[in-house]
Design a protein around this motif. Structure first.
Motif, PDB file in Angstrom:
ATOM      1  N   THR A 197      11.875  16.112   3.833  1.00 46.96           N
ATOM      2  CA  THR A 197      12.243  14.809   4.357  1.00 46.96           C
ATOM      3  C   THR A 197      11.166  14.599   5.576  1.00 46.96           C
ATOM      4  O   THR A 197      10.434  13.621   5.437  1.00 46.96           O
ATOM      5  N   VAL A 198      10.749  15.401   6.258  1.00 43.32           N
ATOM      6  CA  VAL A 198       9.822  15.163   7.381  1.00 43.32           C
ATOM      7  C   VAL A 198       8.600  15.242   6.785  1.00 43.32           C
ATOM      8  O   VAL A 198       7.791  14.297   7.220  1.00 43.32           O
ATOM      9  N   TRP A 199       8.227  16.087   5.810  1.00 41.82           N
ATOM     10  CA  TRP A 199       7.050  15.886   5.240  1.00 41.82           C
ATOM     11  C   TRP A 199       6.631  14.583   4.483  1.00 41.82           C
ATOM     12  O   TRP A 199       5.547  14.045   4.616  1.00 41.82           O
ATOM     13  N   GLY A 200       7.732  13.947   3.826  1.00 47.02           N
ATOM     14  CA  GLY A 200       7.644  12.759   3.076  1.00 47.02           C
ATOM     15  C   GLY A 200       7.258  11.709   4.180  1.00 47.02           C
ATOM     16  O   GLY A 200       6.535  10.793   4.077  1.00 47.02           O
ATOM     17  N   PHE A 201       7.902  11.727   5.103  1.00 52.62           N
ATOM     18  CA  PHE A 201       7.747  10.848   6.432  1.00 52.62           C
ATOM     19  C   PHE A 201       6.299  10.715   6.813  1.00 52.62           C
ATOM     20  O   PHE A 201       5.538   9.664   6.904  1.00 52.62           O
ATOM     21  N   LEU A 202       5.853  11.992   7.081  1.00 56.59           N
ATOM     22  CA  LEU A 202       4.428  12.139   7.546  1.00 56.59           C
ATOM     23  C   LEU A 202       3.432  11.745   6.490  1.00 56.59           C
ATOM     24  O   LEU A 202       2.325  11.371   6.881  1.00 56.59           O
ATOM     25  N   SER A 203       3.591  12.281   5.457  1.00 54.18           N
ATOM     26  CA  SER A 203       2.448  12.071   4.490  1.00 54.18           C
ATOM     27  C   SER A 203       2.284  10.434   4.055  1.00 54.18           C
ATOM     28  O   SER A 203       3.226   9.915   3.901  1.00 54.18           O
ATOM     29  N   ALA A 251      13.546  13.543   0.177  1.00 56.22           N
ATOM     30  CA  ALA A 251      13.365  14.753  -0.054  1.00 56.22           C
ATOM     31  C   ALA A 251      13.006  14.989  -1.486  1.00 56.22           C
ATOM     32  O   ALA A 251      12.044  15.669  -1.702  1.00 56.22           O
ATOM     33  N   SER A 252      13.717  14.292  -2.201  1.00 54.23           N
ATOM     34  CA  SER A 252      13.604  14.477  -3.554  1.00 54.23           C
ATOM     35  C   SER A 252      12.282  13.931  -3.997  1.00 54.23           C
ATOM     36  O   SER A 252      11.558  14.556  -5.214  1.00 54.23           O
ATOM     37  N   TYR A 253      11.977  12.863  -3.529  1.00 55.27           N
ATOM     38  CA  TYR A 253      10.711  12.198  -3.662  1.00 55.27           C
ATOM     39  C   TYR A 253       9.470  13.013  -3.424  1.00 55.27           C
ATOM     40  O   TYR A 253       8.475  13.178  -4.373  1.00 55.27           O
ATOM     41  N   GLU A 284       0.816  -1.255  -0.059  1.00 60.54           N
ATOM     42  CA  GLU A 284      -0.047  -0.129   0.111  1.00 60.54           C
ATOM     43  C   GLU A 284       0.820   1.231   0.214  1.00 60.54           C
ATOM     44  O   GLU A 284       0.639   2.153  -0.711  1.00 60.54           O
ATOM     45  N   HIS A 285       1.819   1.164   0.575  1.00 61.40           N
ATOM     46  CA  HIS A 285       2.407   2.475   0.944  1.00 61.40           C
ATOM     47  C   HIS A 285       4.168   2.377   0.515  1.00 61.40           C
ATOM     48  O   HIS A 285       4.685   1.376   1.094  1.00 61.40           O
ATOM     49  N   ILE A 286       4.492   2.931  -0.736  1.00 70.92           N
ATOM     50  CA  ILE A 286       5.784   2.819  -0.972  1.00 70.92           C
ATOM     51  C   ILE A 286       6.705   4.117  -0.843  1.00 70.92           C
ATOM     52  O   ILE A 286       6.203   5.079  -1.538  1.00 70.92           O
ATOM     53  N   LYS A 287       7.707   3.991  -0.023  1.00 74.42           N
ATOM     54  CA  LYS A 287       8.209   5.129   0.237  1.00 74.42           C
ATOM     55  C   LYS A 287       9.821   4.770   0.008  1.00 74.42           C
ATOM     56  O   LYS A 287      10.394   3.793   0.380  1.00 74.42           O
TER      57      LYS A 287
END
Lengths: 136, 232
Positions: free
Chosen positions: A130-136, A70-72, A60-63
């Motif tokens: 990076t933090v935004w990517g972690f949380l979203s 950050a670039s993602y 479901e969640h690919i990160k």
């Protein structure tokens, strides 16, 4: 044109001392490293990394890993993917050619408020994305 | 009593010196080499990243002894390393943790170089080789990520390799080139394995050598708090 003359430091650190400075930092690093490997292995390998690959079952969640987050995240928030790629390439090129872009002779960053602000904004941007990517 | 031994050692050193000039190199690079006084801990981050690079080489070679680069056996060979091979878990976890640490340390190294203005003339080439090393480190982390052939590595690599797709004309070709096909397949694992274990490490070793050569040739840059009066 003659070669750059390297400065001599007659009162500088001698042979074993400057090596030991590095060794000290390596020991401090090894403490952190060993604590991570011996006591928190599940911070290194966890979740989907412990299941064999299955091409027919999309998780479901690919990160990506944290260093690509950050670039993602940047690619996700810019509407045009190609535009985001162009912006990132420009930023990367500016960064690689920094010594040729920033030709100021002043070494002390404290005396260069504009450049200091720019650097801090870039670091905050990277950490923030990076933090935004972690949380979203 | 052992004077014959020290005589022998001296004669051996003389023999080598005649052929390489080793005594002058040791004198210039070690015994009479001086580093600016009052350097802060940030200056050790370059040496630390070299140390982690060495750690990754050693653990990587040890993993190579048991890892099988094929889609059928990759995951089970990692399970075997983690559960059956003595200290395999230690080597594998160190290699995985080392990759994260490497990125953290080189990013800090880079930030300290920016803050101390050490990239400026005459150290542009040192900066450029450092940038190439950062890119190669990211590439080696990326290629190594697929090798365990886990659910995470498969899908993260699928997403990441699709990023060049929107580039006009060459985008789809680039994706196909990286994957060795339309999707992640056994050939992808093989090319990532080759890049991860020989191509990228070999280029990185050469670049590390060049980077260190420049550091020695140009000397260590002074930090903002080491004033010129420290110099002669």
């Amino acid at each position: 044109m003659t070669m750059f003359k390297k400065p001599r430091f007659s009162k500088g650190m001698r042979f074993p001392t400057f090596i030991m400075e590095d060794v000290l930092v390596i020991f401090i690093f090894m403490v952190v490293f060993c604590v991570l490997v011996f006591f928190f292995p599940h911070l290194i390998v966890f979740g989907d990394a412990e299941i064999p690959a299955d091409p027919f079952n999309t998780p479901e969640h690919i990160k990506p890993e944290w260093y690509f987050l950050a670039s993602y995240q940047f690619l996700k928030i810019i509407p045009s993917e190609f535009g985001a790629l162009v912006l990132m390439s420009i930023a990367g090129l500016l960064f690689v050619f920094l010594p040729f872009v920033d030709r100021s002779e002043e070494n002390n960053i404290i005396k260069r408020p504009v450049f200091l602000t720019l650097v801090l904004v870039c670091i905050a941007g990277f950490v923030g994305l990076t933090v935004w990517g972690f949380l979203s | 009593m052992f004077s014959w031994l020290s005589d022998l050692i001296d004669r051996f050193i003389d023999w080598v010196h005649y052929r390489t000039g080793i005594k002058d190199i040791v004198k210039e690079q070690i015994t009479e080499y001086r580093v600016p006084p009052k350097l802060n801990k940030w200056y050790s981050l370059g040496g630390l990243s070299l140390f982690i690079f060495g750690l990754q080489l050693v653990t990587g070679v040890l993993l190579l002894a048991y890892y099988v680069p094929s889609t059928e056996s990759a995951f089970s060979s990692i399970q075997r390393i983690m559960l059956e091979i003595p200290y395999g878990w230690l080597v594998r976890l160190s290699h995985a943790a080392g990759s994260h640490m490497m990125i953290i340390i080189i990013l800090l190294h880079m930030v300290s170089v920016i803050f101390m203005g050490s990239y400026k003339k005459p150290r542009e080439m040192t900066w450029l080789s450092g940038c190439a090393l950062i890119l190669l480190t990211l590439a080696i982390c990326f290629t190594g990520y697929l090798l365990p052939w886990s659910q995470l590595s498969y899908w993260a690599t699928t997403v990441a390799t699709s990023i060049p797709e929107p580039i006009p004309v060459i985008g789809p070709f680039l994706v196909k080139l990286v994957r060795g096909g339309d999707h992640i397949n056994p050939d992808t694992l093989n090319r990532f394995f080759a890049l991860h274990v020989i191509v990228i490490p070999a280029v990185m070793l050469a670049l590390v050598g060049f980077h260190l050569f420049l550091v020695r040739v140009l000397g260590i840059s002074g930090s903002p708090d080491s004033k010129p009066e420290d110099q002669e």
